[in-house]
Design an enzyme around this catalytic site. Structure first.
Site, PDB file in Angstrom:
ATOM      1  N   CYS B 350       0.864  -1.177   0.000  1.00  0.00           N
ATOM      2  CA  CYS B 350       0.000   0.000   0.000  1.00  0.00           C
ATOM      3  C   CYS B 350       0.897   1.221   0.000  1.00  0.00           C
ATOM      4  CB  CYS B 350      -0.860   0.041   1.252  1.00  0.00           C
ATOM      5  SG  CYS B 350      -2.033  -1.288   1.346  1.00  0.00           S
ATOM      6  N   THR B 353       0.174   9.037   0.300  1.00  0.00           N
ATOM      7  CA  THR B 353       0.575  10.346   0.794  1.00  0.00           C
ATOM      8  C   THR B 353      -0.645  10.918   1.493  1.00  0.00           C
ATOM      9  OG1 THR B 353       1.912  10.605  -1.182  1.00  0.00           O
ATOM     10  CG2 THR B 353       1.577  12.551   0.167  1.00  0.00           C
ATOM     11  N   ARG B 359      -0.107  16.146  -3.924  1.00  0.00           N
ATOM     12  CA  ARG B 359       0.150  17.013  -5.081  1.00  0.00           C
ATOM     13  C   ARG B 359       1.317  17.957  -4.812  1.00  0.00           C
ATOM     14  NH1 ARG B 359      -2.611  18.918  -8.464  1.00  0.00           N
ATOM     15  NH2 ARG B 359      -3.671  20.694  -7.566  1.00  0.00           N
ATOM     16  N   ARG B 360       2.272  17.452  -4.066  1.00  0.00           N
ATOM     17  CA  ARG B 360       3.464  18.268  -3.831  1.00  0.00           C
ATOM     18  C   ARG B 360       4.735  17.461  -4.076  1.00  0.00           C
ATOM     19  NH1 ARG B 360       1.572  20.503   1.924  1.00  0.00           N
ATOM     20  NH2 ARG B 360       3.786  20.806   2.256  1.00  0.00           N
ATOM     21  N   TYR B 362       5.430  14.435  -3.001  1.00  0.00           N
ATOM     22  CA  TYR B 362       5.794  13.441  -1.998  1.00  0.00           C
ATOM     23  C   TYR B 362       5.470  12.017  -2.459  1.00  0.00           C
ATOM     24  CZ  TYR B 362       6.473  17.220   1.368  1.00  0.00           C
ATOM     25  OH  TYR B 362       6.926  18.338   2.020  1.00  0.00           O
ATOM     26  N   GLY B 363       4.404  11.904  -3.193  1.00  0.00           N
ATOM     27  CA  GLY B 363       4.009  10.580  -3.675  1.00  0.00           C
ATOM     28  C   GLY B 363       5.095   9.987  -4.545  1.00  0.00           C
ATOM     29  N   GLU B 384       1.675  -3.573  -5.732  1.00  0.00           N
ATOM     30  CA  GLU B 384       0.599  -4.549  -5.683  1.00  0.00           C
ATOM     31  C   GLU B 384      -0.641  -3.986  -6.366  1.00  0.00           C
ATOM     32  OE1 GLU B 384       0.063  -6.195  -1.726  1.00  0.00           O
ATOM     33  OE2 GLU B 384      -1.994  -6.763  -2.210  1.00  0.00           O
ATOM     34  N   SER B 388      -5.105   2.285  -7.485  1.00  0.00           N
ATOM     35  CA  SER B 388      -6.214   3.244  -7.472  1.00  0.00           C
ATOM     36  C   SER B 388      -5.996   4.228  -8.616  1.00  0.00           C
ATOM     37  CB  SER B 388      -6.235   3.982  -6.144  1.00  0.00           C
ATOM     38  OG  SER B 388      -5.098   4.802  -6.055  1.00  0.00           O
ATOM     39  N   SER B 397       3.297   8.438 -13.926  1.00  0.00           N
ATOM     40  CA  SER B 397       4.097   9.644 -13.978  1.00  0.00           C
ATOM     41  C   SER B 397       5.544   9.331 -13.573  1.00  0.00           C
ATOM     42  CB  SER B 397       3.482  10.680 -13.046  1.00  0.00           C
ATOM     43  OG  SER B 397       4.309  11.806 -12.953  1.00  0.00           O
TER      44      SER B 397
END
Lengths: 805, 494
Positions: B350, B353, B359-360, B362-363, B384, B388, B397
């Site tokens: 899993c 963020t 949206r900065r 970090y993801g 895995e 989503s 991305s």
């Protein structure tokens, strides 16, 4: 130029792909049709979600603009980051360490309570703080403990008191509050917790159940057939190791006990020194009385009660010596008994029929053996203390839960074996395990096989059972039993084991009277008989004049024989009246007084035996016990330790009347009890037992209760005469550390000596006694005697329930 | 060109929604609006007012999932068709367009195998409907009267769902029937014990379908959960659930949290720091050794991860928590979990963020870190499944940027055109081969030209990439990683 008939080769991940850039790029029209040749890779998303509006919009936007556009992102519920009290909430600063943070696994669980106080609790706390000081953390710990001790049902107030080491009033307040809050609470616990799975599978679909255990079968390698065998071996190994642990633990206990004995012996010597008891007179006074209550009492008391008396005088000094000898003997354990100065005793003990000879020897050895290395006769194998409860016990309110610190005995199988061992005695044996040949004092007759149990309110009920031997048994005259009852004192509890074929020969299917008698005599058959009342010479007049009343009342404190007597008088269901009880209390004190008086006469020779005490104070002994008991069981434990010797002394005073020395009226108390524990417990003075047991269960937390309890009880057990107070206190001390108690100590463990010491301390300190009104003897008081009585009645029971901590 | 050829299946924007509407109950004929009940009940579909990102009102079609009554005021839990569940919400009567209401059809219950097109996973459909209607004649007011009674009612609904065999949501895409086989008999069985996500949601029910926590306070943030999370049920009625920022323990009230903070001295996740650069740190937490933190983390994460399952314990997972340091401590930004041993090359189970940090960049940092770990392990890995929507976008991305970075970094040697194999890309990046291929496809880089596959980097791809990389400031510095992988297979069971 696209050729649709053309089929592209599969994409080879190992084949180099040339990269074309910018102006080098070929006309993509030539390439368009190829796409289908490369298998479409799944996105990895759920199909339905893949088609969601916002995602598709975002994907399209990205493909058009090659970057994210603000308006094209997937919308999500908002989050705010403006908690304005944050700095007040998270106080202080944290400096980033230079080194990487490394956490020690054992640092993780600090002992902080999981329960967090809420504002409702704060209100309560503020209210409570007006009366006493209670800190939030303290409150949280209390609630935390209560919560964690409760499962589906709440702990009771009594349990709560044991759980929480706080002031009684505070416990009550918090407990009541907690119960109320818990009732109003919607969740299963005041500490919010994730719902646990139930093993029956009923929660498999409960969405609120999380973090289920992954149950997997033990994986054995497929091609290794011996895995199961090695598993079995490991199991066996484990069992054996745990047995080794048990043995070692018992050795440890034995050694501790030995040390304890040594200390106590030292203490006795010291006390005697302080008393100036250089000749051992005081010790003997006490010790005589004590020793009569022992099973392994001086073997000198065989055959002839009169002889016993003479011997007592003779052995005064040796007695004292033997005590020392005992202590030293402990060190070189298992030394042969015959080396003792009590050789005379041994000789007498060897006189009975040859078959019983080894038995007696054994018991003699046992006396100093402290049941440590005799594992074979001690078949109760302790189950491992904390066996992990990995097994699939179904959940539910009735599920068995091991209590921490509690050892559970494995089931005993030996009884069954014994019944089969001897077919001729088999039916008698069968009876014997539950029923016992019983004799009543009034009317004086043998009622055959009966079983004693305690009914409601402490009533003693005799369950009789009819056997084919009944006609014969009826003929048994209690006197016949009396004539040899003294010999029964040296019964070995293991006589059941060592029954020989020779003995079984006399046993026909239907036994004759003489055979039964001989069986009883040779300890093959136990006979339960009430103690005969003995009176000391000086008191004989008084005591006999009161005999009926006394015997009834004495039942309260003394052994089962008297309880039995009571049954015969009051009928099966009849209990004792309050009045009787009260008179008994008074008489008890009288006895005490007489006893004391004698001792005082010996020492000071100026005390009159008849001191005039207010009767109100007279009822002190039991009364104080019940009083203190009422507040906490710990009090009882302590007071019982102190006051135990007193009633027993008074009993003994009576016993001496006839010159016989029966042990609590139980002729053969160990018939069915094969464990040393039960035997010992049965033999030692019963209040002592309950005291010790209580002390042990209560543990260290109650030591603070002990002292007040002792303070109140010890002066009360004595006449309120200042002149004899110190003397009495000393007496108390001596009696406390008298041999019987030593035995109790040795058989049990740590806390009881502590209690004894406390008793000594308390007794030797000058304290203002708590005044106990005599009117306090009430039904409540009687109920509070319950544990004590249980202890008494435990004498003839097969086992004495014990929790080994 | 690029927008015409979309490699994503079913990428036509409004297509699924349209299909759903077409196959759904016929749009509001006047008679249907005045249904026998005259009540808005679960299963009804109608346009619901909603404000979109551009602050415009729109009336997307929504389905009523639940009805509750709070002090005489009815609230409706709506799911917007074709919007993600996270936008589901309680709305008042005023926002419903009753003129266009579609009542669920009783008889028109299509065999489940034919799929229930357009319906969301686990939405209470006609079966539930029927159940409700059976009850309603006896009880004049079918809707619930108190929030507390939502539970029993939902329980009944859930049982109805569970009893319904072969309940399966099916996509309108053709093919791929295989995923229905495992549970086509409909008997709910315990889910598989590996992994952390569920794709088979046949056990889904109305309870897990709806958000149950209104708001979570974590440090200085207030988060609105997106999905159901199995926090203790008695806490679900609270307006705000208070979490300790550092140990993530949950409490009923601010007072509880205050009290907790006097006892909790954690100022960072209770694990070993394995990475630190600037204010960003990563902590490794063993799901077996630190159960309470792992569980608390999972509960929090579940609020934002639809497919995450908390069915089993956390033992086989490691948790990598990314934090940002300030003077108060190491604040959790996001995390990913990872199986200690994965049979399917998963390097992430899993990943999340937390919303305030989204949206900065970090993801992507989390993803990058997960691949850095795989590089140390010398393995390729993949997240895995299922992903989503946000996960897919983020991973795509990341993959795109990582692969393009490599491709653009290749210099031609001695006049030759630079070339690279897919395996090489995979080895360099630790991105699993399949993901490399799908990315190349998605970016439309791979083409067949003159009998061989080529990679083409068009101008706008290059420009787009360069622009994106300018914005990507947060990067993982592998020199700051202090990590030695453990061989969990040698440690017995985890």
């Amino acid at each position: 130029m696209s050729k649709l008939s053309f089929r592209a080769r599969a994409l080879d991940a190992a084949k180099p792909l040339p990269i074309y850039r910018g102006k080098d790029m070929p006309d993509l029209n030539d390439c368009v049709s190829i796409n289908r040749a490369v298998p479409q890779m799944p996105t990895g998303m759920e199909k339905e979600e893949e088609s969601e509006h916002h995602l598709q919009r975002a994907i399209s936007a990205q493909q058009v603009f090659r970057e994210k556009k603000e308006s094209m992102v997937i919308p999500v519920p908002e989050a705010e980051s403006n908690v304005n009290y944050y700095n007040r909430l998270y106080k202080g600063e944290f400096k980033q360490p230079k080194q990487f943070i490394h956490i020690q696994p054992f640092n993780l669980d600090n002992e902080q309570p999981d329960y967090d106080m809420d504002s409702e609790d704060e209100t309560l706390l503020n209210r409570l703080n007006r009366k006493m000081e209670i800190k939030p953390l303290q409150f949280e710990i209390m609630i935390d403990r209560l919560e964690k001790a409760s499962s589906n049902q709440l702990v009771t107030l009594q349990e709560a008191k044991l759980l929480l080491n706080e002031d009684d009033y505070l416990i009550k307040a918090v407990y009541d509050y907690w119960v109320r809050k818990r009732k109003n609470c919607r969740g299963p616990s005041l500490i919010p917790q994730i719902k646990q799975e139930k093993r029956d599978g009923s929660t498999n679909n409960d969405p609120y159940v999380a973090f289920r255990r992954r149950t997997e079968k033990m994986q054995t390698r497929k091609n290794r057939k011996n895995d199961e065998a090695s598993y079995e071996k490991m199991l066996k190994l484990r069992r054996e190791f745990s047995r080794a642990i048990t043995i070692l633990e018992m050795i440890k206990r034995r050694e501790k006990t030995k040390r304890e004995l040594l200390h106590l012996t030292l203490e006795v010597v010291e006390k005697r020194y302080h008393l100036g008891d250089y000749g051992g007179e005081i010790l003997n006074e006490v010790k005589i009385n004590r020793s009569e209550k022992e099973l392994y009492a001086t073997p000198a008391t065989l055959h002839n009660g009169n002889h016993h008396k003479a011997q007592e005088c003779k052995t005064k000094h040796p007695h004292h010596l033997s005590l020392k000898e005992e202590a030293s003997d402990v060190v070189r354990q298992k030394k042969k008994y015959p080396k003792k100065p009590k050789a005379e005793a041994l000789i007498t003990s060897q006189q009975p029929t040859p078959e019983t000879l080894p038995v007696i020897n054994k018991s003699d050895i046992k006396q100093y053996d402290f049941h440590s290395s005799d594992e074979d006769e001690f078949p109760q194998v302790l189950s491992p203390v904390s066996e992990p409860e990995e097994e699939n016990d179904p959940d539910g309110p009735c599920a068995f839960r091991r209590r921490a610190g509690c050892q559970y005995y494995a089931p005993r199988l030996d009884q069954a074996n014994h019944t089969c061992e001897n077919s001729e005695l088999a039916d008698l044996d069968k009876l014997r395990y539950r029923h016992c040949l019983t004799t009543l004092t009034v009317p004086r007759r043998c009622i055959g096989f009966a079983r004693r149990r305690i009914g409601r309110g402490g009533r003693v009920i005799m369950d009789r059972i009819s056997t084919e031997h009944d006609p014969v048994l009826k003929q048994i005259d209690p006197e016949m039993l009396n004539s040899f009852s003294s010999s029964s004192q040296t019964i070995d509890f293991s006589s059941n084991f060592s029954r020989t074929n020779a003995s079984s020969k006399h046993c026909e299917n239907r036994l004759s009277l003489s055979e039964i008698l001989s069986n009883i005599r040779s300890c093959r058959l136990q006979c339960f008989q009430p103690r005969l009342l003995n009176l000391q010479d000086s008191d004989s007049e008084e005591c006999t004049s009161r005999k009926p009343g006394q015997t009834v009342n004495n039942k309260r404190v003394s052994a089962a024989s008297l309880a039995l007597l009571n049954t015969s008088k009051n009928g099966i269901s009849g209990g004792i009246t309050e009045e009787q009880f009260q008179t008994h209390q008074q008489q008890l004190v009288q006895m005490q007084r007489q006893q004391l008086a004698q001792l005082q006469q010996k020492q000071q020779s100026q005390h009159s035996s008849q001191q005039t005490h207010p009767k109100a104070q007279g009822s002190s002994t039991s009364d104080c016990m019940s009083k203190t008991l009422d507040s906490a069981s710990a009090h009882f434990a302590a007071s019982a330790v102190v006051s135990a010797p007193v009633p027993s002394r008074s009993e003994v005073a009576k016993e001496q009347n006839t010159g016989h020395n029966n042990i609590n009226g139980v002729v053969q108390p160990s018939g069915t009890s094969k464990t040393l524990y039960s035997t010992n417990m049965a033999l030692s003075s019963s209040p002592g037992i309950s005291a010790v047991q209580l002390v042990r269960t209560v543990g260290h937390t109650t030591t603070n209760h002990l002292i007040p309890a002792l303070c109140t009880s010890s002066p009360q057990t004595l006449p309120m005469n200042n002149s004899c107070l110190t003397n009495a206190v000393h007496l108390n001390n001596v009696s406390v550390v008298s041999p019987v108690n030593v035995h109790i100590n040795t058989r049990t463990s740590a806390p009881s000596p502590t209690a004894l010491k406390l008793a000594t301390v308390a007794a030797s300190m000058d304290r203002v006694p708590k005044v106990t009104p005599s009117s306090a003897i009430s039904s409540i008081a009687r109920e509070n005697h319950e544990p004590e009585r249980l202890g008494l009645n435990g004498i003839a029971e097969t086992t004495v329930a014990m929790e080994v901590t | 060109m690029a927008e015409v050829v979309s490699p994503v299946p079913g990428a036509g924007r409004r297509e699924p929604g349209e299909v759903g509407r077409a196959r759904g109950p016929p749009v509001a004929d006047p008679g249907a609006a005045l249904s026998p009940q005259g009540e808005i009940i679960e299963g009804c579909r109608l346009p619901v007012l909603r404000r979109n990102q551009d602050n415009e009102d729109e009336w997307p079609l929504a389905e009523i999932l639940s009805v509750k009554d709070i002090s005489g005021r009815k609230l409706f839990y709506v799911h917007y068709i074709d919007f993600n569940k996270r936008l589901d919400e309680w709305v008042t009567h005023e926002r419903l367009d009753l003129k266009k209401i579609q009542f669920p059809k009783k008889e028109a219950k299509t065999p489940t195998k034919n799929g229930l097109p357009g319906s969301r996973p686990g939405s209470p459909e006609r079966e539930v409907k029927r159940k409700v209607e059976v009850v309603s004649p006896a009880t004049p007011v079918p809707s619930e009267t108190a929030p507390a009674s939502v539970f029993p009612q939902n329980g009944a609904a859930r049982r109805a769902m569970a009893a319904q065999p072969g309940r399966k949501r099916k996509s309108n895409c053709l093919g791929t029937d295989e995923d229905s086989q495992d549970s086509s008999d409909g008997i709910p069985s315990a889910p598989r014990m590996t992994g952390s996500l569920v794709s088979d949601r046949s056990h889904d029910d109305i309870v897990t379908r709806m958000k149950n926590i209104e708001c979570i306070e974590l440090g200085r943030h207030r988060l609105k959960p997106w999905y159901f999370s199995p926090y203790p049920q008695e806490l679900t009625t609270l307006p705000v659930l208070y979490l300790c920022e550092f140990c993530l323990k949950y409490g009923r009230s601010l007072k509880c949290l205050q009290r907790h903070l006097t006892k909790c001295d954690l100022r960072h996740p209770p694990g070993n720091e394995i990475y630190r650069k600037g204010t960003i740190s990563f902590f490794e937490i063993d799901g077996r050794k630190n159960k309470s933190y792992s569980q608390n983390l999972c509960l929090l994460a579940k609020c934002f991860l639809d497919h995450k399952t908390l069915y089993y314990d956390t033992d086989p997972f490691l948790f990598y928590v990314m934090t940002e340091y300030d003077c108060k401590g190491f604040h959790i930004v996001g995390y990913f979990s990872k199986e200690k041993e994965s049979t399917e090359d998963y390097n992430v189970a899993c990943i999340l963020t937390l919303p305030p940090y989204q949206r900065r960049g970090y993801g992507k940092l989390l993803i990058e870190f997960s691949y850095e770990l795989s590089k140390v392990e010398g393995k390729t890995g993949t997240p895995e499944k299922p992903l989503s929507d946000l996960g897919l976008l983020s991973y795509r991305s990341y993959w795109s940027q990582t692969i393009l970075e490599i491709l653009m970094g290749l210099k031609s040697e001695s006049g030759e055109r630079p070339q690279i194999t897919i395996n090489e890309i995979s080895e360099i990046t630790s991105i699993k081969k399949e993901d490399v291929i799908s990315t190349l496809q998605y970016l439309n880089l791979i083409n067949y030209y003159k009998g061989q596959y080529i990679l083409t980097l068009s101008e706008d791809i290059v420009d787009g990439h360069e622009r994106a990389m300018l914005k990507r400031l947060l990067r993982i510095d592998s020199k700051c990683l202090h990590f030695t992988p453990k061989d969990w297979s040698k440690r017995g069971k985890w």
